[in-house]
Design a protein around this motif. Structure first.
Motif, short mmCIF file in Angstrom:
data_model
loop_
_atom_site.label_atom_id
_atom_site.label_comp_id
_atom_site.label_asym_id
_atom_site.label_seq_id
_atom_site.Cartn_x
_atom_site.Cartn_y
_atom_site.Cartn_z
N TYR B 118 45.73 -61.53 -6.74
CA TYR B 118 45.56 -61.65 -5.28
C TYR B 118 46.54 -62.68 -4.74
O TYR B 118 46.67 -63.77 -5.30
N LEU B 120 46.86 -64.76 -1.59
CA LEU B 120 46.13 -65.16 -0.38
C LEU B 120 46.69 -66.47 0.17
O LEU B 120 47.16 -67.32 -0.58
N SER B 121 46.60 -66.62 1.49
CA SER B 121 47.05 -67.85 2.14
C SER B 121 46.09 -69.00 1.81
O SER B 121 44.94 -68.77 1.41
N GLN B 123 44.54 -70.69 3.92
CA GLN B 123 43.40 -70.52 4.82
C GLN B 123 42.36 -69.57 4.20
O GLN B 123 41.15 -69.83 4.26
N ALA B 124 42.84 -68.46 3.65
CA ALA B 124 41.90 -67.50 3.04
C ALA B 124 41.22 -68.13 1.82
O ALA B 124 40.01 -67.97 1.62
N ASN B 126 40.63 -71.21 1.42
CA ASN B 126 39.68 -72.18 1.96
C ASN B 126 38.38 -71.50 2.38
O ASN B 126 37.28 -71.99 2.11
#
Lengths: 182, 182
Positions: B118, B120-121, B123-124, B126
């Motif tokens: 995956y 993911l940023s 933010q994601a 988090n």
């Protein structure tokens, strides 16, 4: 002549609000509560009445539903919003749980969801029933968890449905942020 | 000369598959297991090892992740797929839980998610940490619940991302079906 709202304006006066007692008893110096503190706070407040106390998982959903700054904790203003929502859902649950068994049937949960203003297809209702029922019945904690997620996901969707036509486009990362947070 | 796959073709031969014993012990006559039967089945199989047995909620997620016909129950083919996925995630968890405390830290869970492919940023990541951690640590059951939901939601998204450009449009009712089922 009375002064409407005097002493209880927007934001409220913590010292005069009985809810503040429950909140401050667990919030500590930072004025914020985490999921396990929220669980203790709600249990001590007796909001669940004769129903089982909220699970830690449901308390994490509660925090995330209202956690606008993604801090993972909750201030008093958010706590008061939550309190109002929980009481509304509890009353709805209780009105269907006529025999006080602590559970409602699948079709009663569907009626409850419709009564809250959601217009969902039978397929969507079926998904929700499969997710939250155990032997065709839904416990209080699962009912609340369902209400929290339905509200949070609908709010997120509505904000992205810019033309309000019931359709929204998500980037993958945003989709994961929205759906994995509740 | 051997006959590749002889006696163990696609679909397998239940009578020769040791997994079938765990499955059939709880499946009953209809050859399907529900969430509470799956919980019993997995507990008896010892798949959790020294970790806590799976919660009923996590077992409902497992069924929904693979429930292509939305029946709310699981046949043997789906059970075998699940078994493979669970073992992979368990091994990943165990590789980070070096002190065998039954929990991993937030940054270790992020590494685990990245190792599964995956992207993911922060933010994601988090959002996921906030949803699944308790005092900055993630239990085995919550880790598995996270892996199940991340896989199911990503699969649903990918099927709707018809041009594979990382963007997908949902109708509200479909969005609710996808997100409320896991």
């Amino acid at each position: 002549m009375a002064y409407p709202g005097y002493g209880a304006g927007p934001g409220g006066v913590p010292g005069q609000d009985p809810l503040y007692g429950y909140f401050s008893a667990v919030a500590g110096q930072d004025g914020q509560i985490s999921a396990d503190e929220l669980q203790r706070c709600l249990t001590q407040s007796g909001i669940s009445g004769s129903y089982q106390p909220f699970s830690l998982d449901t308390c994490r959903l509660m925090i995330n539903m209202l956690d606008r700054d993604m801090s993972g904790s909750m201030g008093f203003a958010e706590f008061r919003d939550l309190w109002q929502a929980l009481n509304g859902w509890k009353n709805t649950f209780a009105s269907y749980d006529r025999d006080h068994s602590g559970t409602v049937e699948g079709h009663e949960m569907q009626q409850a969801i419709t009564s809250m203003g959601y217009r969902l297809s039978p397929q969507a209702m079926n998904c929700i029933m499969k997710r939250y029922s155990t032997n065709s019945r839904i416990t209080f904690d699962d009912f609340m968890s369902c209400c929290i997620r339905l509200r949070a996901l609908t709010d997120h969707f509505r904000r992205r449905d810019t033309t309000q036509n019931g359709s929204a486009t998500f980037q993958y990362d945003d989709f994961i942020q929205v759906t994995m947070s509740v």
